[in-house]
Design a protein around this motif. Structure first.
Motif, PDB file in Angstrom:
ATOM      1  N   ASP A  18       2.806   0.985   3.330  1.00 34.59           N
ATOM      2  CA  ASP A  18       4.201   0.567   3.285  1.00 34.59           C
ATOM      3  C   ASP A  18       5.132   1.688   2.842  1.00 34.59           C
ATOM      4  N   MET A  19       4.557   2.685   2.177  1.00 31.44           N
ATOM      5  CA  MET A  19       5.352   3.768   1.619  1.00 31.44           C
ATOM      6  C   MET A  19       4.473   4.993   1.486  1.00 31.44           C
ATOM      7  N   LYS A  20       5.110   6.175   1.540  1.00 26.09           N
ATOM      8  CA  LYS A  20       4.385   7.437   1.399  1.00 26.09           C
ATOM      9  C   LYS A  20       5.115   8.298   0.385  1.00 26.09           C
ATOM     10  N   ILE A  21       4.361   8.854  -0.568  1.00 25.39           N
ATOM     11  CA  ILE A  21       4.977   9.736  -1.558  1.00 25.39           C
ATOM     12  C   ILE A  21       4.227  11.066  -1.605  1.00 25.39           C
ATOM     13  N   HIS A  22       4.969  12.107  -1.938  1.00 24.22           N
ATOM     14  CA  HIS A  22       4.408  13.454  -2.111  1.00 24.22           C
ATOM     15  C   HIS A  22       4.773  13.891  -3.525  1.00 24.22           C
TER      16      HIS A  22
ATOM     17  N   LYS B 221       0.836  -1.201   0.000  1.00 25.25           N
ATOM     18  CA  LYS B 221       0.000   0.000   0.000  1.00 25.25           C
ATOM     19  C   LYS B 221       0.870   1.250   0.000  1.00 25.25           C
ATOM     20  N   VAL B 222       0.490   2.208  -0.851  1.00 23.15           N
ATOM     21  CA  VAL B 222       1.228   3.455  -0.978  1.00 23.15           C
ATOM     22  C   VAL B 222       0.295   4.625  -0.725  1.00 23.15           C
ATOM     23  N   LEU B 223       0.672   5.475   0.216  1.00 25.76           N
ATOM     24  CA  LEU B 223      -0.057   6.717   0.488  1.00 25.76           C
ATOM     25  C   LEU B 223       0.471   7.772  -0.480  1.00 25.76           C
TER      26      LEU B 223
ATOM     27  N   PRO C 276       8.332  11.490   6.483  1.00 25.17           N
ATOM     28  CA  PRO C 276       7.845  10.158   6.093  1.00 25.17           C
ATOM     29  C   PRO C 276       7.671   9.966   4.588  1.00 25.17           C
ATOM     30  N   TYR C 277       7.795  11.037   3.821  1.00 26.18           N
ATOM     31  CA  TYR C 277       7.450  11.008   2.393  1.00 26.18           C
ATOM     32  C   TYR C 277       8.682  11.024   1.490  1.00 26.18           C
ATOM     33  N   HIS C 278       8.594  10.267   0.390  1.00 25.40           N
ATOM     34  CA  HIS C 278       9.494  10.454  -0.747  1.00 25.40           C
ATOM     35  C   HIS C 278       8.857  11.621  -1.511  1.00 25.40           C
ATOM     36  N   THR C 279       9.605  12.696  -1.729  1.00 23.07           N
ATOM     37  CA  THR C 279       9.002  13.916  -2.260  1.00 23.07           C
ATOM     38  C   THR C 279       9.729  14.400  -3.506  1.00 23.07           C
ATOM     39  N   VAL C 280       8.945  14.814  -4.508  1.00 25.18           N
ATOM     40  CA  VAL C 280       9.503  15.415  -5.716  1.00 25.18           C
ATOM     41  C   VAL C 280       9.181  16.908  -5.751  1.00 25.18           C
ATOM     42  N   LYS C 281       9.839  17.587  -6.659  1.00 25.43           N
ATOM     43  CA  LYS C 281       9.735  19.043  -6.775  1.00 25.43           C
ATOM     44  C   LYS C 281       8.559  19.437  -7.660  1.00 25.43           C
TER      45      LYS C 281
END
Length: 173
Positions: free
Chosen positions: A28-32, A2-4, A47-52
């Motif tokens: 299991d993972m969080k992305i922004h 599961k990915v948020l 908590p987030y993998h974040t892009v620009k």
């Protein structure tokens, strides 16, 4: 798995932390997908993998990222560099070039998901400035083998059932 997925928080801090904490145990993972307008070292982004995004002015963010989720590849970007407000084809072609199965993006602030020629595209909407609908939204992607479900939630954590979609994805080779 599961990915948020969140995007377009435009300066919100407490809300990002609340959403991450709410789903700490069930994802299991969080992305922004960009436009956080926060420093990459800000605790709300931890908590987030974040892009620009186009409103992010820190050089430390990457324009795009690819991550492995189980047997699938997830490509995510903000979307402004691919003109997603005009067409999804450019971001689709980039993901295809990279071998991604799932594409996540923001920028338009419009929540939705669709399957396009075997690739799953997801825009979680915006938790600050939604467009088309009044709900401030984020999404959770659940993947189990070739089955994918995208559920959308409002800022209070209530599922928006009218946006939920189930997809049969192409088998991974």
């Amino acid at each position: 798995m599961k990915v948020l997925i969140v995007s377009d928080s435009h300066g919100l801090e407490d809300e990002l932390q609340t959403i991450a904490k709410r789903h700490e145990q069930d994802t299991d993972m969080k992305i922004h997908c960009g436009d956080s307008e926060l420093d990459p070292a800000h605790p709300a982004l931890a908590p987030y993998h974040t892009v620009k995004g186009n409103c992010d002015f820190y050089a430390d963010f990457k324009d795009e990222m690819m991550i492995q989720i189980g047997s699938r590849k997830l490509f995510f970007t903000h979307g402004h560099l691919y003109g997603i407000k005009q067409s999804l084809l450019n971001v689709y072609y980039k993901a295809n070039e990279l071998g991604a199965d799932i594409i996540c993006f923001g920028h338009s602030h419009i929540a939705g998901s669709e399957l396009m020629d075997g690739k799953l595209l997801i825009n979680p909407g915006s938790i600050r400035l939604p467009r088309v609908r009044k709900d401030k939204t984020y999404a959770i992607l659940s993947i189990d083998n070739d089955q994918a479900t995208v559920r959308f939630y409002n800022l209070d954590g209530h599922e928006i059932e009218s946006l939920t979609n189930h997809y049969e994805m192409s088998p991974n080779s």
